[in-house]
Motif scaffolding. Structure first.
Motif, PDB file in Angstrom:
ATOM      1  N   ALA A  14       0.820  -1.221   0.000  1.00  0.00           N
ATOM      2  CA  ALA A  14       0.000   0.000   0.000  1.00  0.00           C
ATOM      3  C   ALA A  14       0.846   1.261   0.000  1.00  0.00           C
ATOM      4  O   ALA A  14       0.309   2.373  -0.141  1.00  0.00           O
ATOM      5  N   TYR A  15       2.147   1.125   0.162  1.00  0.00           N
ATOM      6  CA  TYR A  15       3.021   2.291   0.343  1.00  0.00           C
ATOM      7  C   TYR A  15       2.949   3.246  -0.844  1.00  0.00           C
ATOM      8  O   TYR A  15       2.589   4.424  -0.683  1.00  0.00           O
ATOM      9  N   GLN A  16       3.271   2.787  -2.014  1.00  0.00           N
ATOM     10  CA  GLN A  16       3.333   3.672  -3.175  1.00  0.00           C
ATOM     11  C   GLN A  16       1.962   4.249  -3.538  1.00  0.00           C
ATOM     12  O   GLN A  16       1.851   5.464  -3.783  1.00  0.00           O
ATOM     13  N   PRO A  17       0.872   3.437  -3.553  1.00  0.00           N
ATOM     14  CA  PRO A  17      -0.444   4.019  -3.862  1.00  0.00           C
ATOM     15  C   PRO A  17      -0.868   5.100  -2.866  1.00  0.00           C
ATOM     16  O   PRO A  17      -1.476   6.106  -3.267  1.00  0.00           O
ATOM     17  N   VAL A  18      -0.518   4.952  -1.590  1.00  0.00           N
ATOM     18  CA  VAL A  18      -0.892   5.958  -0.590  1.00  0.00           C
ATOM     19  C   VAL A  18      -0.091   7.239  -0.808  1.00  0.00           C
ATOM     20  O   VAL A  18      -0.638   8.355  -0.738  1.00  0.00           O
ATOM     21  N   VAL A  19       1.210   7.107  -1.074  1.00  0.00           N
ATOM     22  CA  VAL A  19       2.052   8.296  -1.311  1.00  0.00           C
ATOM     23  C   VAL A  19       1.575   9.036  -2.553  1.00  0.00           C
ATOM     24  O   VAL A  19       1.494  10.278  -2.577  1.00  0.00           O
ATOM     25  N   GLU A  20       1.224   8.285  -3.597  1.00  0.00           N
ATOM     26  CA  GLU A  20       0.735   8.922  -4.828  1.00  0.00           C
ATOM     27  C   GLU A  20      -0.592   9.642  -4.594  1.00  0.00           C
ATOM     28  O   GLU A  20      -0.850  10.701  -5.165  1.00  0.00           O
ATOM     29  N   ALA A  21      -1.440   9.069  -3.736  1.00  0.00           N
ATOM     30  CA  ALA A  21      -2.756   9.668  -3.489  1.00  0.00           C
ATOM     31  C   ALA A  21      -2.679  10.884  -2.583  1.00  0.00           C
ATOM     32  O   ALA A  21      -3.460  11.836  -2.743  1.00  0.00           O
TER      33      ALA A  21
END
Length: 562
Positions: free
Chosen positions: A400-407
């Motif tokens: 979930a790290y990258q999708p959360v940072v992008e969001a």
């Protein structure tokens, strides 16, 4: 001998003589009737005479009221039995002449009629049994194949009981006037009166309160049923029966015991209710516990130009088998405590794999999920902590790290690149749109990690797995579990624990709870409910009880499949 679902017990022995012998009579009746036992009082009736006996009025005296209380007290030891004393033929000293129905229809038509009447030869005397059957069917709607049985409790002498001239029952009813009274003193009748209560899981203490009110009332009885704000202070309010269900049970009981009355069952939304405002009411029945409330009602009436109500105070029924942390009186709160750990509704997840039985453990913040999860682990369950899975999901390189940072942007990161969950929380807390963006990313990831953990549990030979998740139902993870187990505690206790544990202010703790499903909402969708409100050893007993019952269910399921 056959056991019948419902029966009618006709008591013919004089009340004062009968009182000490109630226990063996009720025990004998309970051995023959499995569900509903109606009791018809007809002291002095002779079933052995040449003529068929007819129902006759019984004068309502304080002895009769006391007997009703003592009978329900004795019946409380037989909790599987729904005892109902029929009041149709009990009449007060008044000018009112109630019309007795020719044949009364009962909610559960009796399949067997029993009596304490003794024949001289002490046998099941056929003419007496025939009289008994005809008498029962002339008074009540009975099963077409009605059976009859003469009960013979062991009186100790083998002889017919002789009435003790001055015998009297201990007083259990205190009328409005404090003057001394005789047990033979007739009871006054009133046109209209009131009684109130929560009436959750209608029990024998409720039945005493309602029965005394029904004897006193000749035309109408107003029954207030506590609802809404009046329920907030109750113990385990999440387990209270819904208002409509309580009213249904109450209505059936009242119509059974005295169909000649008109009943007005209304929601009780404040401490005074109709008793405080209705000028046509004449009496109010209260318990020892609510007597002060009755006095307050009368003060309120006087302040508003209404006459005082005659108060009838009923002695509390003692619970002879109450457990630790339960009240020593017969009460609904004790009944609700006994439900903890039981299966409330059957699980229905046939599509889940059969190799692993999965429990979803949830509850409001501060409810004690972690401590219960640890207790289940000690009993042999495999525990999946959704918080730990969340940390794994958020960690750098986690799913979930990258999708959360992008969001949400790089400004939610610490200098070391890890997600600052406090900053992220402040971004989404109170913002439904942002919260949904986050949960749409994270919840499916955690669910996938949980399924991987479930596979690991199977590989380790575990048969029961527990998913510990505060947001179990909000996330829709109930589809992954066979049963939902919920921990409940009062919101005030949850706030206290959150403040102590997390160092938050009371306002912040309350805000956190308001963002979650309430305990009531969780319980409505749960199979088992537990509570950590009491000492740790009480919680341990609840968990062990729930675990033992679960093992029995699993064993039964396994036997069925084989």
């Amino acid at each position: 001998m056959a056991v019948f679902r419902s029966g009618l017990l006709v008591l013919t022995t004089p009340l004062a003589t009968l009182a000490p012998r109630l226990s063996p009579i009720l025990t004998s009746a309970a051995g023959l009737v499995s569900h509903t036992l109606y009791v018809h009082l007809q002291p002095g009736m002779d079933l052995g005479g040449p003529a068929q006996p007819q129902a006759s009025p019984v004068q309502a005296t304080f002895e009769v009221l006391d007997f009703i209380t003592h009978l329900y007290t004795g019946a409380d030891l037989l909790r599987h039995l729904d005892v109902r004393i029929l009041l149709t033929n009990i009449q007060t000293k008044s000018t009112f002449v109630p019309v007795l129905p020719s044949v009364q229809n009962l909610a559960q038509p009796p399949e067997v009629v029993l009596t304490d009447f003794q024949t001289l030869d002490g046998s099941q005397y056929n003419p007496v049994k025939q009289h008994l059957e005809r008498y029962a069917t002339s008074c009540y709607s009975c099963c077409s194949q009605l059976s009859s049985i003469l009960l013979y409790p062991d009186y100790g002498t083998g002889e017919l009981p002789v009435e003790t001239p001055n015998a009297s029952l201990p007083s259990t009813i205190r009328p409005a006037s404090p003057v001394a009274r005789s047990s033979k003193q007739p009871v006054r009748g009133y046109h209209r009166g009131a009684v109130g209560g929560t009436f959750d899981r209608l029990h024998n203490a409720h039945k005493v309160l309602l029965s005394i009110a029904c004897v006193l009332a000749q035309e109408q009885l107003v029954v207030g049923v506590a609802d809404q704000d009046l329920l907030k202070s109750k113990l385990l309010p999440e387990l209270l029966q819904p208002y409509a269900q309580r009213v249904d049970h109450l209505s059936e009981f009242l119509v059974d015991i005295k169909p000649s009355l008109t009943f007005d069952i209304v929601p009780l939304l404040d401490p005074y209710g109709p008793a405080g405002s209705d000028p046509t009411l004449e009496f109010l029945v209260v318990s020892e516990e609510t007597y002060r409330g009755g006095m307050a009602v009368n003060r309120f009436r006087l302040e508003n130009g209404k006459e005082e109500l005659a108060l009838y105070q009923i002695q509390l029924l003692k619970d002879q088998s109450h457990g630790e942390n339960e009240e020593d009186k017969v009460s609904s709160s004790s009944f609700r405590q006994r439900i903890l750990g039981n299966l409330l509704q059957p699980p229905d997840r046939p599509e889940l794999p059969s190799g692993l039985y999965v429990l979803g453990l949830t509850g409001i913040s501060g409810s004690g999920k972690s401590s219960v999860a640890q207790r289940l682990k000690n009993l042999g369950a495999y525990i999946i902590d959704s918080d730990h899975l969340g940390h794994r999901a958020y960690a750098p390189g986690g799913p979930a790290y990258q999708p959360v940072v992008e969001a949400f942007g790089a400004d939610i990161l610490h200098k070391d690149g890890t997600i600052n969950r406090k900053v992220l929380g402040s971004r989404v807390f109170g913002n439904k749109k942002q919260m949904k963006i986050l949960t749409d990313i994270v919840w499916p990831v955690i669910a996938k990690l949980a399924r991987e953990e479930m596979d690991l549990a199977v590989a380790k030979g575990k048969s029961v797995c527990v998913i510990d998740a505060a947001m179990l139902l909000e996330a829709g993870w109930q589809n992954m579990v066979h049963e939902v187990w919920t921990i409940v505690i009062p919101e005030t206790e949850a706030v206290r624990r959150i403040v102590e544990r997390d160092g938050l202010s009371e306002a912040a703790a309350q805000s956190r709870l308001q963002s979650q499903m309430s305990g009531q909402q969780l319980v409505e969708r749960s199979h088992v409910v537990l509570s950590t409100l009491w000492e740790p050893h009480v919680t341990q007993r609840q968990v062990e009880k729930a675990w033992t019952l679960l093992q029995k269910r699993l064993s039964k399921t396994h036997q069925t499949k084989n």
